[in-house]
Design a protein around this motif. Structure first.
Motif, PDB file in Angstrom:
ATOM      1  N   LEU A 342       1.238 -16.376   7.946  1.00 26.81           N
ATOM      2  CA  LEU A 342       2.410 -16.228   7.212  1.00 26.81           C
ATOM      3  C   LEU A 342       2.252 -16.248   5.590  1.00 26.81           C
ATOM      4  CD1 LEU A 342       5.420 -18.133   9.171  1.00 26.81           C
ATOM      5  CD2 LEU A 342       5.073 -15.661   9.065  1.00 26.81           C
ATOM      6  N   CYS A 343       1.172 -16.628   5.677  1.00 24.81           N
ATOM      7  CA  CYS A 343       0.539 -16.959   4.229  1.00 24.81           C
ATOM      8  C   CYS A 343       0.681 -15.412   3.645  1.00 24.81           C
ATOM      9  CB  CYS A 343      -0.624 -17.637   4.003  1.00 24.81           C
ATOM     10  SG  CYS A 343      -1.466 -17.602   2.273  1.00 24.81           S
ATOM     11  N   PHE A 344       0.182 -14.534   4.154  1.00 23.85           N
ATOM     12  CA  PHE A 344      -0.137 -13.034   3.645  1.00 23.85           C
ATOM     13  C   PHE A 344       1.041 -12.361   4.165  1.00 23.85           C
ATOM     14  CE2 PHE A 344      -4.314 -15.274   4.524  1.00 23.85           C
ATOM     15  CZ  PHE A 344      -4.839 -15.152   3.520  1.00 23.85           C
ATOM     16  N   GLN A 345       1.784 -12.726   4.864  1.00 24.28           N
ATOM     17  CA  GLN A 345       2.753 -11.920   5.204  1.00 24.28           C
ATOM     18  C   GLN A 345       4.077 -12.401   4.390  1.00 24.28           C
ATOM     19  OE1 GLN A 345       3.795  -9.565   7.938  1.00 24.28           O
ATOM     20  NE2 GLN A 345       1.543  -9.537   8.308  1.00 24.28           N
ATOM     21  N   SER A 346       3.983 -13.434   3.397  1.00 26.96           N
ATOM     22  CA  SER A 346       4.799 -13.827   2.734  1.00 26.96           C
ATOM     23  C   SER A 346       4.741 -13.775   1.138  1.00 26.96           C
ATOM     24  CB  SER A 346       5.654 -15.149   3.361  1.00 26.96           C
ATOM     25  OG  SER A 346       4.544 -16.238   3.323  1.00 26.96           O
ATOM     26  N   ILE A 347       4.121 -14.922   0.632  1.00 27.11           N
ATOM     27  CA  ILE A 347       4.166 -15.021  -0.776  1.00 27.11           C
ATOM     28  C   ILE A 347       2.579 -14.734  -1.358  1.00 27.11           C
ATOM     29  CG2 ILE A 347       5.887 -16.997  -0.680  1.00 27.11           C
ATOM     30  CD1 ILE A 347       3.911 -18.929  -0.908  1.00 27.11           C
ATOM     31  N   PHE A 348       1.775 -14.623  -0.642  1.00 30.98           N
ATOM     32  CA  PHE A 348       0.249 -14.462  -1.129  1.00 30.98           C
ATOM     33  C   PHE A 348       0.257 -13.175  -2.006  1.00 30.98           C
ATOM     34  CE2 PHE A 348      -4.136 -13.211  -1.527  1.00 30.98           C
ATOM     35  CZ  PHE A 348      -4.664 -14.338  -1.612  1.00 30.98           C
ATOM     36  N   PHE A 349       0.488 -11.939  -1.613  1.00 32.73           N
ATOM     37  CA  PHE A 349       0.422 -10.826  -2.273  1.00 32.73           C
ATOM     38  C   PHE A 349       1.398 -10.614  -3.414  1.00 32.73           C
ATOM     39  CE2 PHE A 349      -1.768  -9.464   1.873  1.00 32.73           C
ATOM     40  CZ  PHE A 349      -2.964  -9.142   1.137  1.00 32.73           C
ATOM     41  N   ASP A 350       2.608 -11.320  -3.145  1.00 33.67           N
ATOM     42  CA  ASP A 350       3.486 -11.198  -4.347  1.00 33.67           C
ATOM     43  C   ASP A 350       2.814 -12.065  -5.547  1.00 33.67           C
ATOM     44  OD1 ASP A 350       6.265 -10.586  -5.209  1.00 33.67           O
ATOM     45  OD2 ASP A 350       6.124 -12.673  -5.738  1.00 33.67           O
ATOM     46  N   ARG A 351       2.054 -13.103  -5.325  1.00 35.96           N
ATOM     47  CA  ARG A 351       1.469 -13.836  -6.299  1.00 35.96           C
ATOM     48  C   ARG A 351       0.150 -13.106  -6.779  1.00 35.96           C
ATOM     49  NH1 ARG A 351       3.307 -18.508  -9.222  1.00 35.96           N
ATOM     50  NH2 ARG A 351       4.836 -19.645  -7.806  1.00 35.96           N
ATOM     51  N   PHE A 352      -0.529 -12.661  -5.942  1.00 35.69           N
ATOM     52  CA  PHE A 352      -1.686 -11.753  -6.218  1.00 35.69           C
ATOM     53  C   PHE A 352      -1.352 -10.628  -7.219  1.00 35.69           C
ATOM     54  CE2 PHE A 352      -4.507  -8.306  -4.861  1.00 35.69           C
ATOM     55  CZ  PHE A 352      -5.794  -8.838  -5.290  1.00 35.69           C
ATOM     56  N   ILE A 353      -0.289  -9.827  -7.058  1.00 36.10           N
ATOM     57  CA  ILE A 353      -0.008  -8.754  -7.781  1.00 36.10           C
ATOM     58  C   ILE A 353       0.398  -9.242  -9.317  1.00 36.10           C
ATOM     59  CG2 ILE A 353       1.896  -7.101  -8.361  1.00 36.10           C
ATOM     60  CD1 ILE A 353       1.987  -6.679  -5.345  1.00 36.10           C
ATOM     61  N   ALA A 354       1.138 -10.636  -9.221  1.00 37.46           N
ATOM     62  CA  ALA A 354       1.555 -11.137 -10.492  1.00 37.46           C
ATOM     63  C   ALA A 354       0.264 -11.795 -11.275  1.00 37.46           C
ATOM     64  CB  ALA A 354       2.633 -12.176 -10.340  1.00 37.46           C
ATOM     65  N   CYS A 355      -0.672 -12.193 -10.553  1.00 38.89           N
ATOM     66  CA  CYS A 355      -1.692 -12.825 -11.119  1.00 38.89           C
ATOM     67  C   CYS A 355      -2.482 -11.670 -11.937  1.00 38.89           C
ATOM     68  CB  CYS A 355      -2.445 -13.513  -9.882  1.00 38.89           C
ATOM     69  SG  CYS A 355      -4.046 -14.457 -10.737  1.00 38.89           S
ATOM     70  N   PHE A 356      -2.758 -10.658 -11.317  1.00 36.12           N
ATOM     71  CA  PHE A 356      -3.664  -9.622 -11.990  1.00 36.12           C
ATOM     72  C   PHE A 356      -3.062  -8.603 -12.565  1.00 36.12           C
ATOM     73  CE2 PHE A 356      -6.447 -12.060  -8.891  1.00 36.12           C
ATOM     74  CZ  PHE A 356      -7.512 -12.443  -9.600  1.00 36.12           C
ATOM     75  N   LYS A 357      -1.767  -8.608 -12.601  1.00 39.43           N
ATOM     76  CA  LYS A 357      -0.755  -7.617 -13.294  1.00 39.43           C
ATOM     77  C   LYS A 357      -0.926  -6.181 -12.662  1.00 39.43           C
ATOM     78  CE  LYS A 357       0.723 -10.723 -16.121  1.00 39.43           C
ATOM     79  NZ  LYS A 357       2.010 -11.266 -15.935  1.00 39.43           N
ATOM     80  N   ILE A 358      -1.014  -6.121 -11.280  1.00 43.95           N
ATOM     81  CA  ILE A 358      -1.351  -5.131 -10.485  1.00 43.95           C
ATOM     82  C   ILE A 358      -0.061  -4.124 -10.580  1.00 43.95           C
ATOM     83  CG2 ILE A 358      -1.811  -4.106  -8.197  1.00 43.95           C
ATOM     84  CD1 ILE A 358      -3.683  -6.758  -7.776  1.00 43.95           C
ATOM     85  N   LYS A 359      -0.318  -2.820 -10.916  1.00 45.91           N
ATOM     86  CA  LYS A 359       1.006  -1.789 -10.642  1.00 45.91           C
ATOM     87  C   LYS A 359       1.006  -1.563  -9.232  1.00 45.91           C
ATOM     88  CE  LYS A 359       1.792  -1.862 -15.155  1.00 45.91           C
ATOM     89  NZ  LYS A 359       3.001  -2.250 -15.553  1.00 45.91           N
ATOM     90  N   GLY A 360       2.079  -1.862  -8.484  1.00 47.36           N
ATOM     91  CA  GLY A 360       2.081  -1.458  -7.019  1.00 47.36           C
ATOM     92  C   GLY A 360       3.171  -2.370  -6.372  1.00 47.36           C
TER      93      GLY A 360
END
Length: 456
Positions: A342-360
């Motif tokens: 659930l880490c990767f199904q929930s909040i991980f990638f949301d924080r990942f995008i925010a951390c590295f300012k990813i457009k996606g």
């Protein structure tokens, strides 16, 4: 001065109240929505279909493989579809998906055995992208950590609840194992349609949301390829590890009634265990909402995942010597597995995008790891059935769980090291660029090589 302080205090109090009400609305709707998706997809797993074979193989294994095959194809389509799906088309997608899912369950009950198994292909196909669609309503917000945690725990609590309701319908209401899924789905469909509508009424992310979590945009094919190449070493580690987690989770969900001896156990045991696991995971992931630093949250999440996978491996490899009872074993396995999954199904990638300012958007990542994972599930089930059909389910699961836990522990540890190093290097480059600009020197990169993945 006092008046200004009171005004600021009142404004802060109003904002907290607004956030709380929004969490109740968005989080509650998301949690219940995906719980009802499970009611359309998973109740058939409560049936054992004992004594039924099809084309020389175990009927339930074939039904499971066929449904996952449809689910798998939907995930593949979803890599493009969810990445590009616009807000105004989400409700239409939900309504069509759940209608097809219920019709396929009716066909499963109405068609003769074993040919009715092919109806489950369309059930999986219609529901494979629902997670990504529902998540798209709640990503990129200040409260996404809590909202995603609520959505994520729906997987845990719904899995056991779907089985328990399925057993109740068969054992108490005396509905056949073929018509039981359609009956449960008939109650879930209108509720899910209503909740889908309520999600479309959510307000757009605010300026404060965008500032903290970055704006979320659709991705075309070229942009998806560039994003993957940019973070390829990190994403490959995550995708491989998640492949194994999805395989293990799906086998546990679909064959738990074969793994655990249900004699003397309550039909609600699964729901009871999953409820406790749900509350623990909600507390752990919900606490991340109080940490503003995205990199700290990412490292903390990977630390939790490593602890969970290592524990899962230890419990599995030492099953005979530990002599755990069925409920304790199930609780530990569920907690460790779902923390990681659930880490990767929930909040991980949301924080990942925010951390590295990813457009996606988060949907691209989740659908991709699911597609890879369900491919593995089909292959493992086929290998188990065709090559080792006589293996004991409990023994098979413990062996698989032990090695999955071991490999994932190594992969996620390497991922954590990579993530920290990548973040440090990007931070150093940013500081160097700001220093040159502040001195009136145009940053050209002279004397400083850009960070490359080979250096990392």
């Amino acid at each position: 001065m006092k008046t200004i302080t009171e005004a600021i205090s009142k404004q802060s109090s109003n904002r907290r109240l607004a956030d709380f009400l929004f969490i109740l609305w968005a989080g509650g709707a998301a949690l219940l929505s995906y719980s009802l998706v499970y009611a359309l997809r998973k109740p058939f797993t409560a049936a054992t279909f004992d004594g039924i074979e099809a084309f020389g193989f175990d009927y339930k294994v074939l039904v499971t493989i066929i449904q996952i095959a449809g689910y798998l194809i939907a995930k593949f389509i979803g890599i493009k579809l969810i990445s590009e799906l616009k807000r105004e088309n989400r409700l239409k997608f939900i309504l069509v998906s759940i209608a097809v899912a219920e019709l396929s369950l009716v066909a499963f009950g109405a068609l003769p055995t074993p040919y009715n198994m092919f109806a489950m292909f369309f059930n999986g196909l219609s529901l494979g992208c629902m997670w990504g669609v529902i998540f798209s309503f709640i990503e990129g917000r200040r409260t996404t950590d809590i909202l995603a945690s609520l959505l994520g725990i729906s997987i845990v609590i719904s899995s056991g609840t779907a089985k328990s309701i399925g057993l109740f319908v068969m054992n108490t209401l005396n509905v056949s194992e073929f018509w039981m899924p359609a009956l449960i789905g008939a109650f879930a469909l209108p509720l899910l349609a209503l909740l889908g509508y309520s999600l479309t009424r959510l307000p757009q992310p605010t300026a404060q949301d965008i500032e903290q979590k970055s704006s979320r945009v659709t991705l075309n094919g070229k942009q998806r390829k560039e994003l993957f190449i940019d973070f390829m070493p990190f994403l490959v580690l995550l995708f491989v590890a998640n492949l194994m987690l999805v395989v293990l989770r799906d086998i546990k969900e679909d064959f738990l009634v074969k793994i655990i001896d249900m004699n003397g156990q309550s039909s609600w045991m699964f729901a009871q265990v999953d409820t406790v696991v749900t509350l623990i995971i909600l507390a752990l992931f919900g606490a991340m909402a109080f940490v503003k630093s995205n990199i700290k949250v990412l490292v903390a999440l990977l630390g939790l995942v490593v602890l969970g996978t290592a524990t899962m491996s230890f419990i599995s490899f030492n099953y005979d010597s530990l002599q755990l009872d069925a409920i304790t074993w199930l609780f530990v396995q569920s907690l460790c597995l779902y923390i990681a999954y659930l880490c990767f199904q929930s909040i991980f990638f949301d924080r990942f995008i925010a951390c590295f300012k990813i457009k996606g958007n988060v949907g691209f990542f989740i659908v991709t790891i699911d597609f890879i994972g369900y491919t593995g599930t089909v292959l493992v089930l086929m290998f188990k059935e065709f090559a080792h059909a006589d293996i004991n389910w409990l023994e098979f699961y413990n062996i698989l769980s032990g090695y999955v836990g071991l490999i994932c522990t190594v992969a996620f540890t390497c991922s954590m090291i990579y993530l920290i190093q990548r973040y440090k290097k990007e931070k150093q480059l940013k500081k160097a660029k700001e220093a040159e600009m502040s001195n009136g020197i145009k940053f050209t990169g002279e004397g400083m090589e850009p960070t490359t993945f080979s250096q990392i």
